[in-house]
Design an enzyme around this catalytic site. Structure first.
Site, PDB file in Angstrom:
ATOM      1  N   HIS A 112       0.853  -1.192   0.000  1.00 51.14           N
ATOM      2  CA  HIS A 112       0.000   0.000   0.000  1.00 51.14           C
ATOM      3  C   HIS A 112       0.889   1.242   0.000  1.00 51.14           C
ATOM      4  O   HIS A 112       1.108   1.878   1.030  1.00 51.14           O
ATOM      5  CB  HIS A 112      -0.936  -0.003   1.207  1.00 51.14           C
ATOM      6  CG  HIS A 112      -2.086   0.953   1.067  1.00 51.14           C
ATOM      7  ND1 HIS A 112      -3.407   0.578   1.232  1.00 51.14           N
ATOM      8  CD2 HIS A 112      -2.120   2.266   0.758  1.00 51.14           C
ATOM      9  CE1 HIS A 112      -4.200   1.620   1.050  1.00 51.14           C
ATOM     10  NE2 HIS A 112      -3.429   2.666   0.773  1.00 51.14           N
ATOM     11  N   GLU A 358     -12.029   0.795  -1.162  1.00 48.80           N
ATOM     12  CA  GLU A 358     -11.977   2.139  -0.575  1.00 48.80           C
ATOM     13  C   GLU A 358     -13.082   3.000  -1.170  1.00 48.80           C
ATOM     14  O   GLU A 358     -13.332   2.976  -2.375  1.00 48.80           O
ATOM     15  CB  GLU A 358     -10.632   2.831  -0.843  1.00 48.80           C
ATOM     16  CG  GLU A 358      -9.472   2.298  -0.045  1.00 48.80           C
ATOM     17  CD  GLU A 358      -8.189   3.106  -0.259  1.00 48.80           C
ATOM     18  OE1 GLU A 358      -8.286   4.318  -0.576  1.00 48.80           O
ATOM     19  OE2 GLU A 358      -7.110   2.527  -0.118  1.00 48.80           O
TER      20      GLU A 358
END
Length: 437
Positions: A112, A358
């Site tokens: 990430h 997300e």
């Protein structure tokens, strides 16, 4: 308000560097601590999720959520090339066990944005050596932890490097135009609205002279004035390297644990247009999504990440009209964008299940966040009613955290934190999200 089916993954997301704190072996940690850093502040202890993960996972579960998407930090697992840290693997084993303890499905992301500093000194994400190195890391993590995992995202927002490249090209053009028009310090101010065109916290406020000094520091730290981190501009070659790294990592995971569902996540905008802008909007969608289809066609799911829309006219991006509700990230507040993106992705990739990894809003007004959640989830409900295979929704983010170059001022979380005491304060939006199960 409808409730999702029992097997629907409803949860929240975090990223290791943004919440854990003291990620000292990563590229970002070094960049944050430069004298001429482009970060407004360092991450420091972050919100100490590294030590408080059980408190946070329990909070998520008690709110009614059944999924937690989090990342494993490569720089912790492999602080030196080829040397894996068994203590750090044990830490993440405990995090996964904690999820299981509270009836929460762990959804792991292997990368990430942050990378080991040694990788960046080797040429980072523009060096093809990253492909086997990332695959080896993925294999090791799967060997150690895969027995308790059902879902792995290899790379977060694999298309971010192309988005940054496009943003920086627009930034350079506007800066040149301003400097040509006015030989003054005003010419060095960032073009309005530019940071809101990409779904990551960037700081374009630094004047050109400071950026030059930062480049000089980069040479000392990484051996390159423009180190190839994951969140740096990349052309077609860098983009292809990311795609190949995903495929290599997926193959490594499947070799160890064939039943694990593996996917990638993409940052997607709802591309809209006014008269004369359709061609530009279609071109941007092809770059942001369509050209990835050959690399993800056989994945077990797609992690879809969306926050807003972008509108195109004949001359490019159309500025958001004055008076339009905006978020702290300088995005248009437009929760309808999620449904539009899901439907468009499904049209082009009909066989691949969609996991929203997300979606959220940076705001200090939690009532506004509640409204955003209600509207976004209503869109998902409509998609499911139309037989689109949406298997889950993970809100960004579980907790207010470190928004990259923007620091701690922006608040995406379902839970607030007093960073002096690290005390948690769940918001009404957390309870609201949990009520959909």
């Amino acid at each position: 308000m409808a409730k999702f089916e029992k097997d629907f993954l409803l949860g929240a997301s975090t990223a290791a560097h943004q919440v854990e704190g003291n990620n000292v072996h990563s590229d970002y940690w070094l960049m944050e601590h430069m004298e001429y850093s482009q970060f407004v502040e360092p991450s420091g202890d972050a919100v100490d999720h590294y030590h408080r993960y059980e408190e946070d996972i329990r909070m998520l579960a008690e709110a009614g959520l059944n999924a937690y998407r989090f990342s494993i930090e490569w720089a912790r697992i492999e602080p030196e090339q080829g040397k894996f840290d068994a203590n750090e693997i044990e830490h993440y084993r405990k995090v996964i066990a904690c999820c299981r303890k509270y009836g929460v499905e762990p959804i792991v992301t292997l990368h990430h944005f942050t990378s080991p500093a040694w990788l960046i000194r080797m040429g980072g994400w523009d060096n093809e050596e990253v492909i086997p190195l990332f695959a080896a890391y993925a294999k090791y993590v799967t060997e150690q932890l895969g027995g308790e995992l059902n879902y792995i995202c290899t790379i977060n927002e694999a298309n971010m490097r192309l988005q940054i490249h496009a943003l920086m090209e627009r930034f350079k053009k506007q800066m040149m135009a301003k400097m040509a028009a006015a030989k003054s310090l005003e010419a060095e101010k960032k073009p309005e609205g530019m940071e809101g065109q990409v779904q990551v916290g960037l700081n374009l406020n630094d004047p050109m002279e400071r950026m030059k000094l930062n480049a000089m520091e980069n040479v000392k730290v990484f051996g390159d004035p423009q180190p190839h981190t994951f969140v740096s501009a990349a052309g077609e070659n860098g983009d292809e390297i990311v795609c190949r790294a995903h495929k290599a990592a997926k193959a490594a995971i499947k070799t160890v644990r064939p039943k694990i569902k593996v996917g990638i996540t993409l940052s997607l905008h709802d591309m809209q247009w006014i008269e004369g802008g359709e061609e530009k909007a279609q071109k941007e969608w092809e770059e942001e999504f369509t050209h990835y289809i050959p690399y993800i066609l056989e994945d077990d799911f797609l992690g879809l990440q969306n926050y807003t829309r972008t509108t195109y006219g004949p001359d490019g991006i159309v500025p958001v009209p004055a008076g339009t509700p905006m978020t702290q990230m300088d995005y248009e507040n437009y929760p309808e964008a999620l449904e539009h993106c899901i439907r468009r992705v499904h049209e082009e990739l009909p066989e691949v299940p969609i996991l929203v990894t997300e979606n959220g809003i940076a705001t200090g007004d939690d009532a506004q966040r509640c409204t955003f959640i209600e509207q976004a989830l209503a869109g998902i409900e409509r998609c499911i009613a139309d037989s689109i295979p949406v298997i889950g929704y993970c809100h960004w983010s579980l907790i207010d955290n470190f928004e990259w170059q923007k620091g701690y001022a922006l608040t995406f979380g379902l839970c607030a934190v007093d960073r002096t005491t690290q005390e948690r304060f769940p918001k009404k939006s957390l309870k609201l999200l949990g009520s959909y199960r």
